[in-house]
Scaffold this motif. Structure first.
Motif, mmCIF file in Angstrom:
data_model
loop_
_atom_site.group_PDB
_atom_site.id
_atom_site.type_symbol
_atom_site.label_atom_id
_atom_site.label_comp_id
_atom_site.label_asym_id
_atom_site.label_seq_id
_atom_site.Cartn_x
_atom_site.Cartn_y
_atom_site.Cartn_z
ATOM 1 N N PHE A 109 0.948 -0.926 0.231
ATOM 2 C CA PHE A 109 -0.312 0.334 0.140
ATOM 3 C C PHE A 109 0.708 0.937 0.057
ATOM 4 N N HIS A 110 1.632 1.821 1.068
ATOM 5 C CA HIS A 110 2.274 2.625 0.776
ATOM 6 C C HIS A 110 3.527 2.227 0.532
ATOM 7 N N HIS A 111 3.433 1.812 -0.754
ATOM 8 C CA HIS A 111 4.716 1.676 -2.227
ATOM 9 C C HIS A 111 4.515 3.285 -2.795
ATOM 10 N N GLN A 312 25.269 -7.448 -17.325
ATOM 11 C CA GLN A 312 24.337 -6.183 -18.577
ATOM 12 C C GLN A 312 24.530 -5.088 -18.187
ATOM 13 N N ARG A 313 24.489 -4.558 -16.460
ATOM 14 C CA ARG A 313 24.446 -3.268 -16.306
ATOM 15 C C ARG A 313 25.398 -2.698 -16.977
ATOM 16 N N ALA A 314 25.746 -2.723 -18.731
ATOM 17 C CA ALA A 314 27.146 -1.971 -18.881
ATOM 18 C C ALA A 314 26.979 -1.712 -20.780
ATOM 19 N N GLY A 409 10.524 7.616 -3.509
ATOM 20 C CA GLY A 409 10.437 6.551 -3.144
ATOM 21 C C GLY A 409 11.262 5.979 -4.096
ATOM 22 N N GLY A 410 12.354 7.180 -4.680
ATOM 23 C CA GLY A 410 13.603 6.984 -5.458
ATOM 24 C C GLY A 410 15.210 7.990 -5.497
ATOM 25 N N ASN A 411 15.911 7.604 -5.406
ATOM 26 C CA ASN A 411 17.542 8.733 -5.521
ATOM 27 C C ASN A 411 18.234 8.453 -6.733
ATOM 28 N N TYR A 413 20.163 10.556 -7.494
ATOM 29 C CA TYR A 413 21.231 11.014 -7.490
ATOM 30 C C TYR A 413 22.348 9.623 -6.795
ATOM 31 N N HIS A 414 21.578 8.581 -6.111
ATOM 32 C CA HIS A 414 22.127 7.549 -5.725
ATOM 33 C C HIS A 414 22.374 7.103 -7.264
ATOM 34 N N HIS A 415 21.474 7.076 -8.026
ATOM 35 C CA HIS A 415 21.227 5.529 -8.945
ATOM 36 C C HIS A 415 22.139 5.901 -10.514
ATOM 37 N N HIS A 416 21.531 7.255 -10.647
ATOM 38 C CA HIS A 416 21.906 7.448 -11.975
ATOM 39 C C HIS A 416 23.558 7.417 -12.627
ATOM 40 N N GLN A 417 23.578 7.216 -14.111
ATOM 41 C CA GLN A 417 25.271 7.651 -14.208
ATOM 42 C C GLN A 417 25.759 9.255 -14.635
ATOM 43 N N ASP A 418 26.897 8.826 -14.437
ATOM 44 C CA ASP A 418 27.270 10.424 -15.156
ATOM 45 C C ASP A 418 26.729 11.876 -14.206
ATOM 46 N N HIS A 435 9.302 13.452 -2.723
ATOM 47 C CA HIS A 435 8.893 13.250 -1.319
ATOM 48 C C HIS A 435 9.846 11.895 -0.589
ATOM 49 N N GLU A 436 10.286 12.287 -0.147
ATOM 50 C CA GLU A 436 11.645 11.305 0.490
ATOM 51 C C GLU A 436 11.394 11.396 2.883
ATOM 52 N N ASN A 437 11.957 10.029 3.011
ATOM 53 C CA ASN A 437 11.922 10.211 4.173
ATOM 54 C C ASN A 437 13.474 10.850 4.740
ATOM 55 N N VAL A 438 14.486 10.707 4.275
ATOM 56 C CA VAL A 438 15.623 12.474 4.469
ATOM 57 C C VAL A 438 15.841 12.872 3.383
ATOM 58 N N TRP A 439 17.143 13.957 3.800
ATOM 59 C CA TRP A 439 17.434 14.790 2.671
ATOM 60 C C TRP A 439 18.573 14.188 1.729
ATOM 61 N N THR A 485 2.714 10.151 5.731
ATOM 62 C CA THR A 485 2.664 9.102 5.086
ATOM 63 C C THR A 485 2.696 9.568 3.962
ATOM 64 N N ASP A 486 3.124 9.395 2.464
ATOM 65 C CA ASP A 486 2.837 9.713 1.121
ATOM 66 C C ASP A 486 1.438 9.542 1.123
ATOM 67 N N HIS A 487 0.608 8.296 1.332
ATOM 68 C CA HIS A 487 -0.559 8.788 0.514
ATOM 69 C C HIS A 487 -1.446 9.808 1.020
ATOM 70 N N PRO A 608 29.739 -2.836 -7.544
ATOM 71 C CA PRO A 608 28.807 -3.790 -6.898
ATOM 72 C C PRO A 608 27.799 -3.031 -6.128
ATOM 73 N N GLN A 609 26.566 -3.909 -5.711
ATOM 74 C CA GLN A 609 25.624 -3.357 -4.669
ATOM 75 C C GLN A 609 26.044 -3.040 -2.908
ATOM 76 N N PRO A 610 26.263 -2.642 -2.565
ATOM 77 C CA PRO A 610 26.900 -2.498 -1.333
ATOM 78 C C PRO A 610 26.550 -3.669 -0.240
ATOM 79 N N PRO A 680 31.945 0.386 -4.099
ATOM 80 C CA PRO A 680 30.093 -0.547 -3.611
ATOM 81 C C PRO A 680 29.888 0.927 -3.960
ATOM 82 N N THR A 681 28.525 1.099 -4.457
ATOM 83 C CA THR A 681 27.310 1.777 -4.613
ATOM 84 C C THR A 681 26.578 2.618 -3.329
ATOM 85 N N GLY A 682 26.250 3.275 -3.231
ATOM 86 C CA GLY A 682 25.493 3.823 -2.047
ATOM 87 C C GLY A 682 25.905 5.025 -1.957
HETATM 88 N N1 LIG Z 1 27.330 2.526 -9.879
HETATM 89 C C1 LIG Z 1 26.363 2.071 -10.237
HETATM 90 N N2 LIG Z 1 24.927 2.415 -9.991
HETATM 91 C C2 LIG Z 1 23.545 1.555 -10.554
HETATM 92 C C3 LIG Z 1 24.105 0.741 -10.172
HETATM 93 C C4 LIG Z 1 24.953 -0.651 -10.029
HETATM 94 O O1 LIG Z 1 25.382 -1.231 -9.893
HETATM 95 N N3 LIG Z 1 26.300 0.519 -10.174
HETATM 96 N N4 LIG Z 1 22.579 -0.320 -9.433
HETATM 97 C C5 LIG Z 1 21.416 0.261 -10.332
HETATM 98 C C6 LIG Z 1 20.865 -0.493 -9.628
HETATM 99 S S1 LIG Z 1 20.370 -2.037 -9.740
HETATM 100 C C7 LIG Z 1 19.588 -0.122 -9.182
HETATM 101 S S2 LIG Z 1 17.865 -1.145 -8.483
HETATM 102 C C8 LIG Z 1 19.088 1.843 -8.303
HETATM 103 C C9 LIG Z 1 18.958 1.468 -6.743
HETATM 104 O O2 LIG Z 1 18.698 3.025 -6.663
HETATM 105 P P1 LIG Z 1 17.018 3.898 -5.612
HETATM 106 O O3 LIG Z 1 16.359 2.828 -6.034
HETATM 107 O O4 LIG Z 1 16.751 4.722 -6.222
HETATM 108 O O5 LIG Z 1 17.876 3.863 -4.427
HETATM 109 P P2 LIG Z 1 17.953 3.354 -3.099
HETATM 110 O O6 LIG Z 1 18.992 4.185 -1.918
HETATM 111 O O7 LIG Z 1 17.232 2.625 -2.868
HETATM 112 O O8 LIG Z 1 16.643 4.697 -3.440
HETATM 113 C C10 LIG Z 1 15.453 4.541 -3.219
HETATM 114 C C11 LIG Z 1 14.932 6.059 -1.944
HETATM 115 O O9 LIG Z 1 13.522 5.893 -0.845
HETATM 116 C C12 LIG Z 1 13.078 6.881 -0.270
HETATM 117 N N5 LIG Z 1 12.436 5.740 0.548
HETATM 118 C C13 LIG Z 1 12.251 4.673 0.749
HETATM 119 N N6 LIG Z 1 11.187 4.066 1.624
HETATM 120 C C14 LIG Z 1 10.424 5.628 1.341
HETATM 121 C C15 LIG Z 1 9.155 5.771 0.959
HETATM 122 O O10 LIG Z 1 8.314 4.961 1.512
HETATM 123 N N7 LIG Z 1 8.462 7.337 0.588
HETATM 124 C C16 LIG Z 1 9.428 7.860 0.126
HETATM 125 N N8 LIG Z 1 9.120 8.715 -0.018
HETATM 126 N N9 LIG Z 1 10.792 7.170 -0.043
HETATM 127 C C17 LIG Z 1 11.195 6.720 0.849
HETATM 128 C C18 LIG Z 1 14.543 6.592 0.924
HETATM 129 O O11 LIG Z 1 15.141 7.321 1.202
HETATM 130 C C19 LIG Z 1 15.884 6.430 -0.969
HETATM 131 O O12 LIG Z 1 16.026 7.731 -0.244
HETATM 132 O O13 LIG Z 1 21.054 1.851 -8.292
HETATM 133 C C20 LIG Z 1 21.539 1.870 -9.543
HETATM 134 N N10 LIG Z 1 22.421 2.230 -9.431
#
Ligand SMILES: Nc1nc2c(c(=O)[nH]1)N[C@H]1C(S)=C(S)[C@@H](COP(=O)(O)OP(=O)(O)OC[C@H]3O[C@@H](n4cnc5c(=O)[nH]c(N)nc54)[C@H](O)[C@@H]3O)O[C@H]1N2
Ligand SMILES: Nc1nc2c(c(=O)[nH]1)N[C@H]1C(S)=C(S)[C@@H](COP(=O)(O)OP(=O)(O)OC[C@H]3O[C@@H](n4cnc5c(=O)[nH]c(N)nc54)[C@H](O)[C@@H]3O)O[C@H]1N2
Ligand SMILES: [Mo]
Length: 743
Positions: A109-111, A312-314, A409-411, A413-418, A435-439, A485-487, A608-610, A680-682
């Protein structure tokens, strides 16, 4: 029993509150046990905030480097509604990007993405994103070559029970690190990969790991291989099978298409280069005799190829996956119980688990009236090139002019390249709402930031469609005062647009949970009633069923049922892909050197994944904190690569290429292949301007350095892996103090 369910699995809630291992979990995740530490996270978003420059109409230039003012929830939701209405009226709904990728909460639900998408659909729709960062390249190539029925995560893998019974050799490209199998999207009640590996070993099974990092070899022999060169190794093994008459001609003749043309390519009859073991040895850094010996063993022994998703992530990430299909087909192991090909055994918990998956509901999101989309990892292209086009899977996509970016529910500035390139493109939209839990760095690059209750501060149902465990996960503690909640936030924004009733659909949060659970019970009448489920805390399909459900991919093909590919067969040559005429994804598995497009710098960077986090999440937890050195992310490298640079344990160094610079603490590790760096990422993106005027990331985020080129024009997946980088001692030591002050 009270359960807390997270992406790291189920935990029992004890007094305190504290988390204890779930009694039915044979290998509880140590990371997940620390989840409640997040409640004390100093980086918590506590009130809605707006960026000063945005309020003053600065057009986005100061995003990432500005101050914020507090708003009431009423003010903030009104502002969000007004901005959405302005953008959709002036530019149409396709100017809103709501792809919002990421691993928000495990609950059904709280996805956060589902909540955002339900809201945006009601408000007229949004430009969306398809596929994943995890598996996006595979998801596009596999339907063409082995059929859509084998393109889902885990659909290619034989089940573990079959592997243990029948297989004696696993050749694992990228290894099978157990730390990754701690995780399952949507949670799990039982982590079983370690147990299956142990049973495999006890039954006499052997694993040979080809990887640049010895840590990937969970047991058995480790063969170091140059990052990004796996396709060459696999083609060479195919070449050996062909040359030595070991290829399964009957299987190739009956169940594949293109075997003859592919054989001509292996023999070099089309391009003058035989793909022999000697040819590959130079590219992979693996002795030719090892490649030949492995090929012979694949044909002679009951064997299975397993490929990590990282391959394949290449750039050209289709090729190792397609080449592995060809290799398994030639070795004659496909469609046999427990043998053949698996993608991502141990990448997450569920792959290969012989269980009946839960058929259940997702939170109803409605339908999106907008048809524009991007492959998820093309976010920077989308923001950079309004009005442009993008080739994808044989189509040409239009890139809308995005004015409003909305993330929950995503970050990125963690997950994207470059990331520095993303940061430049990110200045283009009029407004960014997060919408975030943390800064996170993403929140710090937003104009309007909404707080959100943590997963343990609200009640939910969690379960994965690939697993059989379902949890009732009630709030363990209340959220900080005023944190909704986000909802609730989306319902309030909807209210300003006259959409509240449509959004809430007459249910409060508790009624939504019961409604979702009813739908699980419609699919699985054997589940207990709602009251009983909440009292027990969990339910499990087939809990008392000892016999697992065997999975034998391609058995149907062997029995005469065609695949959903154009030919109905496994395609070693694809006329459809050939018809797309792509230079970066030709008509059959092909060696394309990913280094060819990179700067000539001495090292490959792996990210790699942390082990100690979920991407950037749980970073303030004790495991991730202890894994850092002086507050810096740790990069492992071969001691012989470090000593000429006069770098030793704990030294702070710069990892760099033309895309950027990030700081790390180095750790010598003889298990890392020479020429490879492992970070590791993260690490949280934390850019500052140094004394030399450079933008430097203090956070050790590898994505400052990774390539944002699509994996190919076919799949446009993320190409995070193995960019070329340099390493050198830190130029400006004051950065160490700056980092410490910021932690
Ligand atoms: N260099 C490099 N980069 C990669 C990868 C890699 O192997 N190498 N792997 C990639 C892969 S496979 C993935 S899946 C991605 C992952 O990338 P993301 O899924 O974007 O990473 P997370 O850090 O899990 O970010 C989830 C965010 O959601 C927030 N969050 C959690 N619960 C809730 C909630 O209930 N409500 C709200 N509003 N926010 C919430 C968390 O605080 C967190 O900031 O990264 C990719 N990036
Ligand atoms: N603890 C923890 N577990 C996780 C996650 C997490 O954040 N934390 N994230 C989850 C997610 S979202 C996903 S998608 C999966 C990802 O699962 P994977 O993509 O399979 O995992 P990675 O850790 O990225 O990579 C596995 C190994 O591949 C090796 N490798 C990298 N490049 C190459 C190469 O070119 N050739 C060869 N032969 N080997 C290479 C690296 O040494 C690395 O250790 O993990 C999941 N599991
Ligand atoms: Mo992922």
């Amino acid at each position: 029993m009270q359960i807390f369910a997270s992406h790291f699995g189920f935990f029992e809630v004890g007094p305190g509150p504290t988390l204890k291992p779930f009694r039915h979990d044979p290998a509880p995740s140590p990371v997940g046990l620390t989840h409640l530490d997040l409640a004390r996270d100093p980086a918590r978003v506590r009130v809605p905030m707006a960026r000063k420059g945005w309020l003053a109409g600065d057009g986005g230039a100061a995003r990432g480097d500005d101050t914020y003012v507090e708003l009431s929830l009423e003010e903030a939701t009104a502002l969000a509604a007004r901005e959405l209405d302005r953008v959709r009226t002036a530019h149409g709904n396709r100017a809103i990007f709501g792809g919002s990728y990421g691993w928000g909460s495990a609950g059904r639900f709280h996805h956060p993405q589902s909540q955002l998408k339900r809201f945006l659909n009601l408000a007229g729709g949004f430009t969306f994103a398809v596929n994943t960062y995890s598996y996006g390249t595979a998801k596009v190539i596999l339907p063409h070559v082995v059929g859509a029925e084998h393109a889902e995560v885990g659909a290619l893998a034989p089940s573990w029970d079959q592997i243990v019974e029948h297989c004696r050799l696993i050749v694992a490209f990228g290894g099978m690190r157990l730390a990754n199998a701690q995780v399952e999207a949507g949670s799990t009640g039982a982590h079983r990969v370690g147990d299956w590996l142990e049973r495999f070993r006890a039954a006499g099974g052997e694993i040979v790991t080809l990887s640049p990092d010895a840590r990937d070899a969970v047991q058995g022999r480790h063969i170091p291989i140059r990052p990004g060169s796996d396709t060459a190794a696999m083609l060479a093994m195919c070449h050996t099978l062909l040359e030595e008459g070991l290829a399964d001609a009957a299987f190739l003749g009956s169940f594949t298409t293109g075997a003859e043309e592919f054989a001509r390519h292996l023999l070099g009859q089309d391009d003058g280069t035989p793909k022999s073991a000697d040819w590959a040895a130079a590219l992979c850094g693996v002795p030719a005799e090892d490649l030949r010996a492995l090929a012979r063993r694949l044909a002679a022994e009951p064997s299975l190829l397993n490929l990590a998703w990282s391959l394949q992530r290449a750039r050209f990430g289709e090729q190792p996956y397609w080449a592995s299909v060809a290799l398994a087909a030639m070795a004659g192991v496909m469609g046999r119980p427990g043998l053949g090909l698996a993608l991502g055994l141990s990448a997450v918990s569920s792959v290969g688990q012989p269980v009946r998956g839960l058929r259940g509901p997702s939170f109803p999101m409605g339908t999106n009236p907008v048809s524009d989309y991007i492959p998820v990892a093309r976010i920077t292209d989308l923001l950079e090139r309004p009005g442009g086009t993008l080739p994808y899977d044989g189509k040409m996509l239009d890139l809308p002019d995005i004015r409003l970016v909305w993330w929950a529910g995503g970050n990125p500035y963690h997950h994207h390249q470059d990331l520095f390139r993303l940061e430049r493109a990110w200045t283009r939209p009029d407004t960014v709402i997060v919408h975030e839990n943390v800064w996170t760095a993403t929140a710090r690059h937003a104009d309007l930031v909404f707080p959100s209750a943590m997963p343990f501060e609200r009640s939910d149902i969690a379960g994965s469609s690939r697993d059989r465990w379902l949890a009732y996960s009630p709030a363990v503690m209340p959220p900080p005062p005023g944190v909704p909640t986000d909802h609730e936030v989306f319902a309030r924004i909807a209210a300003h647009l006259g959409l509240e009733n449509a959004f809430r659909d007459g249910r409060d949060e508790a009624a939504w949970l019961e409604h979702l659970y009813d739908r699980y019970r419609m699919a699985h009448p054997e589940l207990p009633d709602w009251d009983r489920f909440r009292q027990d805390g969990y339910a499990c399909l087939d809990a008392d069923q000892a016999a697992p459900r065997p999975m034998v991919p391609f058995a149907q093909l062997r029995a005469g049922h065609p695949l959903s590919t154009p030919s109905g067969r496994i395609e070693l040559v694809s006329d459809r892909i050939a018809g797309f005429a792509l230079s970066d994804c030709p008509s059959h598995p092909t060696w394309l050197d990913p280094d060819g497009e990179e700067e000539p710098l001495p090292f490959h960077l792996l990210s790699p994944q942390p082990e100690t986090r979920l991407h950037s999440q749980l970073d303030p937890g004790p495991l991730a904190r202890d894994a850092r050195a002086q507050g810096f992310e740790v990069l492992r490298a071969h001691p012989d690569d470090l000593s000429p640079l006069e770098l030793d344990t704990g030294d702070i160094a710069e990892v760099f290429n033309a895309r950027g610079v990030t700081l790390v603490s180095v750790a010598p590790d003889p298990g890392v292949r020479r020429g490879t760096l492992v970070l590791p990422t993260g690490g949280w993106f934390d850019p500052v301007t140094d004394a030399l005027g450079r933008r430097v990331d203090l956070g050790g985020n590898p994505n400052v350095l990774t390539s944002d080129a699509g994996s190919s024009a076919l799949s446009q997946g993320a190409s995070a892996n193995h960019p070329r980088v340099g390493l050198r001692p830190l130029a400006d030591p004051t950065l160490i103090e700056i980092r410490k002050a910021r932690l």
